[in-house]
Write an enzyme that holds these catalytic residues in place. Sequence first.
Site, mmCIF file in Angstrom:
data_model
loop_
_atom_site.group_PDB
_atom_site.id
_atom_site.type_symbol
_atom_site.label_atom_id
_atom_site.label_comp_id
_atom_site.label_asym_id
_atom_site.label_seq_id
_atom_site.Cartn_x
_atom_site.Cartn_y
_atom_site.Cartn_z
ATOM 1 N N ASP A 132 0.834 -1.202 0.000
ATOM 2 C CA ASP A 132 0.000 0.000 0.000
ATOM 3 C C ASP A 132 0.873 1.259 0.000
ATOM 4 O O ASP A 132 1.970 1.259 -0.562
ATOM 5 C CB ASP A 132 -0.926 -0.037 1.224
ATOM 6 C CG ASP A 132 -2.279 0.596 0.966
ATOM 7 O OD1 ASP A 132 -2.340 1.825 0.862
ATOM 8 O OD2 ASP A 132 -3.270 -0.148 0.866
ATOM 9 N N ASP A 155 -1.509 0.931 18.240
ATOM 10 C CA ASP A 155 -2.529 -0.093 18.051
ATOM 11 C C ASP A 155 -2.131 -1.117 16.991
ATOM 12 O O ASP A 155 -2.906 -2.004 16.659
ATOM 13 C CB ASP A 155 -3.864 0.552 17.670
ATOM 14 C CG ASP A 155 -5.038 -0.079 18.413
ATOM 15 O OD1 ASP A 155 -4.810 -0.998 19.224
ATOM 16 O OD2 ASP A 155 -6.179 0.342 18.171
ATOM 17 N N HIS A 211 -3.416 5.805 4.158
ATOM 18 C CA HIS A 211 -4.275 4.775 3.597
ATOM 19 C C HIS A 211 -3.819 3.380 4.038
ATOM 20 O O HIS A 211 -4.611 2.573 4.541
ATOM 21 C CB HIS A 211 -4.262 4.896 2.073
ATOM 22 C CG HIS A 211 -5.197 3.982 1.360
ATOM 23 N ND1 HIS A 211 -4.862 2.682 1.016
ATOM 24 C CD2 HIS A 211 -6.459 4.173 0.892
ATOM 25 C CE1 HIS A 211 -5.871 2.127 0.367
ATOM 26 N NE2 HIS A 211 -6.854 3.003 0.282
ATOM 27 N N VAL A 255 -4.568 -4.221 17.327
ATOM 28 C CA VAL A 255 -4.476 -5.012 18.556
ATOM 29 C C VAL A 255 -5.776 -4.906 19.353
ATOM 30 O O VAL A 255 -6.371 -3.825 19.447
ATOM 31 C CB VAL A 255 -3.285 -4.537 19.409
ATOM 32 C CG1 VAL A 255 -3.195 -5.320 20.721
ATOM 33 C CG2 VAL A 255 -1.990 -4.666 18.614
ATOM 34 N N GLY A 282 -1.435 11.633 15.446
ATOM 35 C CA GLY A 282 -1.374 13.083 15.526
ATOM 36 C C GLY A 282 -2.446 13.777 14.724
ATOM 37 O O GLY A 282 -2.938 13.266 13.723
ATOM 38 N N ASN A 307 -7.773 12.111 9.879
ATOM 39 C CA ASN A 307 -8.361 12.763 11.046
ATOM 40 C C ASN A 307 -7.432 13.886 11.492
ATOM 41 O O ASN A 307 -6.367 13.639 12.071
ATOM 42 C CB ASN A 307 -8.556 11.752 12.173
ATOM 43 C CG ASN A 307 -9.191 12.358 13.416
ATOM 44 O OD1 ASN A 307 -9.483 13.551 13.468
ATOM 45 N ND2 ASN A 307 -9.407 11.527 14.425
ATOM 46 N N SER A 313 -11.085 -0.516 -0.977
ATOM 47 C CA SER A 313 -9.848 -0.495 -0.189
ATOM 48 C C SER A 313 -10.084 -0.982 1.230
ATOM 49 O O SER A 313 -9.150 -1.415 1.899
ATOM 50 C CB SER A 313 -9.272 0.918 -0.135
ATOM 51 O OG SER A 313 -8.662 1.271 -1.340
ATOM 52 N N ASP A 321 -26.496 -3.719 -35.111
ATOM 53 C CA ASP A 321 -26.675 -2.514 -34.300
ATOM 54 C C ASP A 321 -28.026 -2.546 -33.591
ATOM 55 O O ASP A 321 -29.056 -2.862 -34.204
ATOM 56 C CB ASP A 321 -26.588 -1.279 -35.202
ATOM 57 C CG ASP A 321 -26.676 0.017 -34.410
ATOM 58 O OD1 ASP A 321 -26.181 0.041 -33.270
ATOM 59 O OD2 ASP A 321 -27.221 1.002 -34.946
ATOM 60 N N ASP A 330 -25.560 -5.642 -29.147
ATOM 61 C CA ASP A 330 -25.460 -4.185 -29.215
ATOM 62 C C ASP A 330 -26.770 -3.623 -28.674
ATOM 63 O O ASP A 330 -27.845 -3.911 -29.206
ATOM 64 C CB ASP A 330 -25.233 -3.757 -30.660
ATOM 65 C CG ASP A 330 -24.994 -2.253 -30.804
ATOM 66 O OD1 ASP A 330 -25.758 -1.472 -30.214
ATOM 67 O OD2 ASP A 330 -24.068 -1.869 -31.531
ATOM 68 N N ASN A 373 -22.434 3.463 -34.287
ATOM 69 C CA ASN A 373 -21.741 2.590 -35.232
ATOM 70 C C ASN A 373 -22.667 2.288 -36.413
ATOM 71 O O ASN A 373 -23.661 1.574 -36.288
ATOM 72 C CB ASN A 373 -21.314 1.289 -34.552
ATOM 73 C CG ASN A 373 -22.426 0.646 -33.736
ATOM 74 O OD1 ASN A 373 -22.902 1.259 -32.790
ATOM 75 N ND2 ASN A 373 -22.845 -0.560 -34.103
#
Length: 602
Positions: free
Chosen positions: A83, A92, A117, A128, A321, A327, A356, A472, A561, A586
Site C-alpha cells: 500500500d 494499536d 491509507h 491489537v 497526531g 483525522n 480499499s 446494431d 449491441d 456505429n
Amino acid sequence: MTFKKTLLATTIAFMSANVSADITDSTFVLAAGDPLVSQQWHLQNTGQSGYSLSSGVAGNDLDIDFSHLMGIKGRGITVSVIDTGVEIAHPDLAANVVPGSINLSDGTDSPIDLNGHGTSVAGLIAAVESNGIGGRGVAPLANLIGFNYLSNQTVASWFVSHGLSEDFRQLDRFTDPRVFNQSYGSTPAVPQALDYVANPFTEVQDLVLQDITQNSHWGRGAVFVKSAGNSFGSYNTYYKGLPIQVLPYEDGVFYNNNGLPFHSSNISAENNNYWNLVVSATNAQGKLSSYSSVGSSVFLTAPGGEYGVNAPAMVTVDLMGCDNGMNQEGEHSNSLHGGSELDPNCDYNGVMNGTSSAAPNTSGAIATIMSANHALDSRTVRHLLATTARKTDADNTGVDLSFEDAAGELVTYNAIPAWQTNAAGYNYHHFYGLGAVDVDAAVYKALFTGVSLPKQQITQWKTTTSNVEIPDASLNGAQSTITNESALIVESVQVKLNIDHSRLRDLAIELVSPSGTRSVLMSARTGFLGGNEGGYTDAVMLNTHFYGEEAKGDWTLNVFDTDKGTSYTLGYNPQIGLIGFNSRNNEIAGVLKDWSIRIFGH
C-alpha cells in the site's frame, strides 16, 4: 445459525475471565477493552452510526462472533499490506508487527506512510485488541508487515512486496505472508490486451502470483486479495495530459447510466487475473456501496461502508497526531474527528471506505480462517469462503435495460440478473460475487476440514474463429460456441476476445456454461473512451459465476449491441469543459472475430 447457538452455549463455561459475553437471545457481545469497538459495525453490526449522521442495519457484518469467542483471531498468520506504507510504530499496530517490512525508497525496515491509507488498511486487518485504545482488527492476533509500494512502483518493488526477496528467491520463514492485501488498482479507459510479447512483465507477474499461491509455505500457498475498484458511477483518467472525470450521459441527464455500472472490475488486468481474489464492497445496510466497481471477476463481497458523513464508513487506525492522516484538527461531519474526547490525539478515523476497506476486511477474514486450521492450503481456504458466503441484499432484482432497437421497437434486456443459483448450487450476483464473507461459517468448516481440494488443473486456451456480425441495436446478437472436452469442476473461467466495434459502451457480452448458466462478462454502458485497435483486442475477462459447475461441454458466447446512439460517455475538466466520446453511432455492424476460453478447475 443453529450450530453457533449450540456452540456458544456449550463453550461459554470455558471462556477466560477477561472475555465478556452476553448470550441472551444468542447474541454475543464483543469483548470489552477497546473504546471504539462498539462503532466498528463491520465486526458486529447492531445498527450503530460509526460516528456518521445515520445508522446501519443490524446483522450486516462479517459475522465473527463464534470465532472471537473461541479465540480464533489470526494467530500465526502474517498479512502483507502492499500500500502507501504502514506506520508500524502506531500503538494499536506495533504489537502485531513482525520482521519483514521494507521501505522501498531506502531499503530500511520502516515502510513510512505519508498518506495514511495503508495504515488504516493495516488497522482493519489486525489492530491489537483489548489494549485500552482505539478499536480492533478482524484478525487482532495476526502478524503484520507492510510496504510503501504505491509510491515506489518499480519492477523490483513489485517483486519484493508481492513475496519475493530482493535477490528474487522466494522466502520461507515462518513469518512470511500467507495473505497479501492489495487495496489499490487502476481504471483503464480502454480495454487492455493480454500481450506477453509487448509487455513481458505481465507474464512474469502472472507466474510469480501462481507460484506463491500454489507453492509457498511448503505447498500450502498464500492468497492475494484485491480490491475491485471504486468506479461504479464515474471514474478519473487523463485526456491530452489533463485530468478528467469520465461520466455517463443519457436521456439528457448527466450521470445517468440506467442503474448499470459505468466501469467494470473486469477491465483491469489485475482484476481479471485468476490468482487475485477480487472483492466488491457493501455498506452498513448490506447493500452495494455507492462507489463499488462490480463484475464477473468479483469472487466475494465484504464491508466497505460509505463516506462516514451521511452514512457509516470504517472506524480504524489513522496516522498518529492531529496534523496527519484523515483525522485532523478542525470541524468534521464525522464526530470522531478533530480531537474528540474518545480520540484526543487523532490516532483513529471514521471515514476509511472503498473496496480499499473491503479487501482488508477479507484479508483479516482469511487470516482468521487459516488460523483455525493451519494445515489448509490456499485453494481450500478460497473454497471454504465460496461454500459459506451468504446472500446479502437478497431482494436485489438486478438491472433491466430498455432501449429502442434498430427497427424502432422498445425492447428490454436483462443486463444484470438478480441473484442466481448456478448448476452447482452456488448463489451468485454480479454485484456481490458468490456472496458476503461469513467468517464464523467458514471457520466452523475449517475446524472440521481435513482434506484439501484435488490438485488444480488449468486447461490450455482453446480458440475458435467466429467472424459473426453484431447487428446494431438488436437482441439478435452474435453467438459462437466452443466445446470443452476436459472433465473438470470449475473454479474459474477466463475468456479472451477479439471484437471489431466502434462503440464498446453499447456492447453486452455474456457467457453461457454447458449447464445453461448465463453470466454477464461485460455489462452494457461501460464507460470506455474508445476501443483497443478498433474494439477488443486480446482482451481478457474473468468469471467466477460458474464455481462448482461441470466444465465439459459447449460454452457459448453472446454479444449484443444495446444502443443505436442515444447514450454517451463524457469527460469533464474545469479548464476545457465537457468533452464528448462515443458520440457517433456505429453505422456498420460490429464483428465477433474470435474468442478463446480456458478453465481453472479440478
